[in-house]
Each structure stands twice: as structure tokens, then as C-alpha cells.
Write an enzyme that holds these catalytic residues in place. Structure first.
Site, short mmCIF file in Angstrom:
data_model
loop_
_atom_site.label_atom_id
_atom_site.label_comp_id
_atom_site.label_asym_id
_atom_site.label_seq_id
_atom_site.Cartn_x
_atom_site.Cartn_y
_atom_site.Cartn_z
N GLU A 1 -5.08 0.89 2.55
CA GLU A 1 -4.97 -0.47 3.38
C GLU A 1 -5.07 0.31 4.94
O GLU A 1 -5.56 -0.40 5.66
CB GLU A 1 -3.74 -0.96 3.34
N GLU A 2 -4.55 1.55 5.01
CA GLU A 2 -4.51 2.41 6.36
C GLU A 2 -5.94 2.77 6.92
O GLU A 2 -6.12 3.15 8.12
CB GLU A 2 -3.61 3.28 6.60
N ASP B 1 6.42 1.54 7.14
CA ASP B 1 4.93 1.09 7.02
C ASP B 1 4.50 1.82 5.89
O ASP B 1 3.69 2.76 5.87
CB ASP B 1 4.51 1.09 8.08
N GLU C 1 4.30 -5.91 4.69
CA GLU C 1 3.95 -5.35 5.95
C GLU C 1 5.18 -5.49 6.75
O GLU C 1 6.08 -6.50 6.78
CB GLU C 1 2.84 -5.83 6.63
N HIS D 1 0.89 -1.14 0.20
CA HIS D 1 -0.03 0.09 -0.02
C HIS D 1 0.74 1.30 0.01
O HIS D 1 1.86 1.32 0.64
CB HIS D 1 -0.91 -0.14 1.25
N HIS E 1 3.38 3.88 12.57
CA HIS E 1 2.22 4.71 13.29
C HIS E 1 2.72 5.49 14.36
O HIS E 1 1.46 6.25 14.70
CB HIS E 1 1.04 3.70 13.66
N ASP F 1 -0.62 4.10 0.93
CA ASP F 1 -1.18 5.04 1.87
C ASP F 1 -0.48 4.99 3.19
O ASP F 1 0.11 3.97 3.43
CB ASP F 1 -2.65 4.94 1.88
#
Length: 383
Positions: A137-138, A103, A166, A70, A352, A72
Site C-alpha cells: 500500500e505504501e 499507519d 487508515e 496493509h 510517515h 507494510d
């Protein structure tokens, strides 16, 4: 500055500088698509709503190995709290700083350079290579990988092996790979009562009092024992809300949210039946809405696991641990097609978080690992 960067780091920097906060792509996929077209991939753009996705394939024969990822990223939080601006992609003392470094823009860059080297060395490799990339995805994950997989199934595309980029690693790149994930199902429960004055409880019906024993039983229920690959299923109550804000009013309803992370010993239907049996046992008047985020999946053995283990051993000189811990990933949409799925990416300690970062050496090593996986799957024994 870029003159001193490895090809993988240079691409990771370019990607991080594009502020692709979910569900926005900010031009990342265009950059990736252009690089892939240069080495013989056919690109299919698959936008759904405001989400950007693409499917790319090089070759037309089986077996098909796919990289899923991903573009995003999650929001940054207060930017003034970052030691390095989140979208500046600054490199200092061997560390790449920025939102998405781990990520998962580092993984995207690593697989791109792995593909470029692999195709240059093995232009006539057997089988095919695919890329499945989303910008959803997020976030809600409703217009991303799940929609692309539906498109591929309708087209008759069969994914044999899928590497999801991931951030699976814990201390060093490749020390842990995910060969499965628990399922996730959530519920929004409304327990109904009758509002009234606290001085006249006989004229009201307190939903908090009625729900408390049922919630305690749900929280203490032994759902299963787990198995060799998964821990026991866990239920967590995440939100409870009731009342008017006044101390002298019995509320008319109670709102509860809970989630279960479940193993392959259970399925969503069994969870619903057992949960509602407990609610009914306690005589609750309730409404409940369920949302299944994904069934559990597991790749216990096979060529993909073996190739990944060999590649990590070759590059890192160390063994890897298979794990199914952690949250959900887009692998949950791909595994039901019958594909073998593993997740392999950088260390996840800062994902994150404010000051997300990754070691430069990690993404360079990751690129080498990805390249060796491709060689194990599409070259060894065929040349």
C-alpha cells in the site's frame, strides 16, 4: 512487560517489531493469519511478485463486511533522529512509539482483537467477515489490493461493506471518518523545442518560453466547483526540468510533471481532454503520458456509515465528522466493486514522520469501535 499490556497493545507491539518496510511483510501476515484461523477464518495467500497478500473469510453467507489494511510501512528516515528506535515498539507514558504505530499496525491489532471478542460473543452471527491485507500500500500499489480485488471479482465474491483501517482521526479517535476520497491522476509532459545558442534565438526554439503560458493557464484553470462532499479539483505542478546547466544554451526540451486531485464532478477522460486542449491551444509540440492512480469514490449514506457513527457514539460519546480530504487509499480499488467504504483509524498527526506514535488508549478504543460496528452490521436485529 507484556503481562501489563492489553491484548490490542500486545499485538500492535508484536507487529511493529517486524520491520516490514514496503513492499516487505516481515512475517506480519503469518501472525495475523494464525490468529484468524484460530477463530474460524479460511485463509487464502495471494502473493504477487515480491508482495504478500492474503484474503480471509469467516462464513459463506451475505452480507459480507471486510476489513482492509496493509502490513507494510514507509521507510524510517535517519534512525538516529528517533527518540525511540522505530522498530522497538516501546511504550512510555501511555504512548506506543514506532514506525507503523498509527499507519497502520495499530488498526490491524485493533480489528483483530475486535474480531476475536465478537466471534466469542456471537459465534453464530449472520453474514460473513473478511480480511483483505497487503504489503503493497505504501509503495507502488500494483501487486496489492488491486490484484486481490481482481481475484475476488473473478471468484464472484461480493463485498457489501468495507472498513479501511487508515488513520482517519484528527484529534481524538473517531472524530473524523473518511467516507470517500478524491481521484488522482498524474501526467509527465515533454515539451519539445530546438536547442541552440542564446545569442542566436532565431536559430533555436525555446520550449521553456513556449510552455510558460500554457502552464500558467493549466495552473489557473477552474476545473469545477466541487460539491457538497468534495472541494474543487486542484492541479499542482510538481516538477519542472530543462536545460543543460549552462547559461548560454537554449534547451531542446522541457520536462514537466503535474497532478490533479479531482472530485466526482470530473473523470479522468475529461481531465485529459481539457488539459491537452490547453496545450494544443498554445501550439506546443509535446508528448504526454498519463497515469490514473484512482477515480474518486464516495459512500454518502447507508448501513455502514450509520453503524460507524453509532459505534463511535457508543464508545466515545461523541459525534463524528464525515470527510473526503487527504490523499488516496486502497479504498479506491474496493469502492468500484459496489461496496460501501469507510476509513476509520487512529489519529494521523505523526504518520510517515520521524517519531511516529499513537496513544495506547486510542487503539484500545478503536478496537471497541470496530467490535460495535460488527455488532451493528451482523447482530442487531438478527438475534
Amino acid at each position: 512487560m507484556t503481562d501489563s499490556l492489553s491484548p490490542t497493545l500486545e499485538l500492535a507491539v508484536e507487529l511493529i517489531k517486524r520491520p516490514s518496510v514496503t513492499p516487505h511483510d516481515a512475517g506480519c501476515q503469518e501472525l495475523l493469519s494464525q490468529r484468524l484461523q484460530t477463530i474460524g477464518f479460511e485463509i487464502t495467500d495471494l502473493p504477487f511478485g515480491e508482495v504478500q497478500n492474503f484474503w480471509a473469510r469467516r462464513g459463506s453467507q451475505a452480507p459480507l463486511v471486510v476489513f482492509a489494511g496493509h502490513t507494510d510501512v514507509v521507510p524510517t528516515g535517519p534512525e538516529e533522529k528517533w527518540e525511540h528506535p522505530p522498530f522497538a515498539a516501546e511504550v512510555k507514558d501511555g504512548v506506543l512509539h514506532g514506525r507503523g504505530a498509527a499507519d497502520m499496525k495499530g488498526s490491524l491489532a485493533a480489528f483483530m482483537t475486535a474480531c476475536e471478542r465478537f466471534v466469542k460473543k456471537h459465534p453464530n452471527h449472520r453474514g460473513s467477515i473478511g480480511w483483505l491485507i497487503t504489503s503493497d500500500e505504501e509503495g507502488h500499489a500494483v501487486n496489492g489490493t488491486v490484484k486481490v480485488v481482481e481475484y475476488l471479482v473473478d471468484k464472484g465474491e461480493v463485498i457489501d461493506w468495507c472498513i479501511v483501517g487508515e488513520p482517519s482521526s484528527t484529534h481524538t479517535v473517531g472524530d473524523v471518518i473518511k467516507n470517500g476520497r478524491r481521484g488522482s491522476i498524474g501526467a509527465t509532459l515533454i515539451v519539445k523545442g530546438v536547442q541552440g545558442h542564446v545569442a542566436y534565438p532565431h536559430l533555436a526554439d525555446n520550449p521553456i518560453h513556449k510552455a510558460a503560458p500554457a502552464l500558467a493557464e493549466l495552473a489557473n484553470e477552474k476545473w469545477d466547483e466541487g460539491n457538497a462532499f468534495f472541494p474543487a479539483t486542484s492541479l499542482q505542478i510538481s516538477n519542472i526540468n530543462g536545460g543543460t546547466g549552462a547559461t548560454n544554451v537554449i534547451p531542446g526540451e522541457l520536462n514537466i510533471m503535474f497532478n490533479l486531485r479531482f472530485s466526482t464532478e470530473l473523470n479522468a477522460d475529461v481531465i485529459k481532454q481539457r488539459s491537452e486542449a490547453i496545450l494544443q491551444k498554445h501550439g506546443l509540440d509535446y508528448d504526454i503520458e498519463w497515469r490514473l492512480y484512482g477515480e474518486p469514490f464516495l459512500t454518502s449514506k447507508g448501513p455502514l456509515i450509520e453503524a460507524t457513527q453509532k459505534a463511535i457514539k457508543h464508545v466515545r460519546g461523541s459525534d463524528t465528522t464525515l470527510s473526503t480530504s487527504g490523499g488516496t487509499s486502497d479504498g479506491r480499488f474496493i469502492a468500484p466493486t459496489g461496496a460501501q467504504v469507510v476509513e476509520l483509524g487512529p489519529c494521523n498527526a505523526t504518520i510517515h514522520r520521524i517519531n511516529e506514535q499513537v496513544l495506547v488508549s486510542e487503539i484500545d478504543q478503536l478496537s471497541s469501535i470496530y467490535e460495535h460496528i460488527l455488532e451493528e452490521l451482523l447482530v442487531v436485529g438478527s438475534e
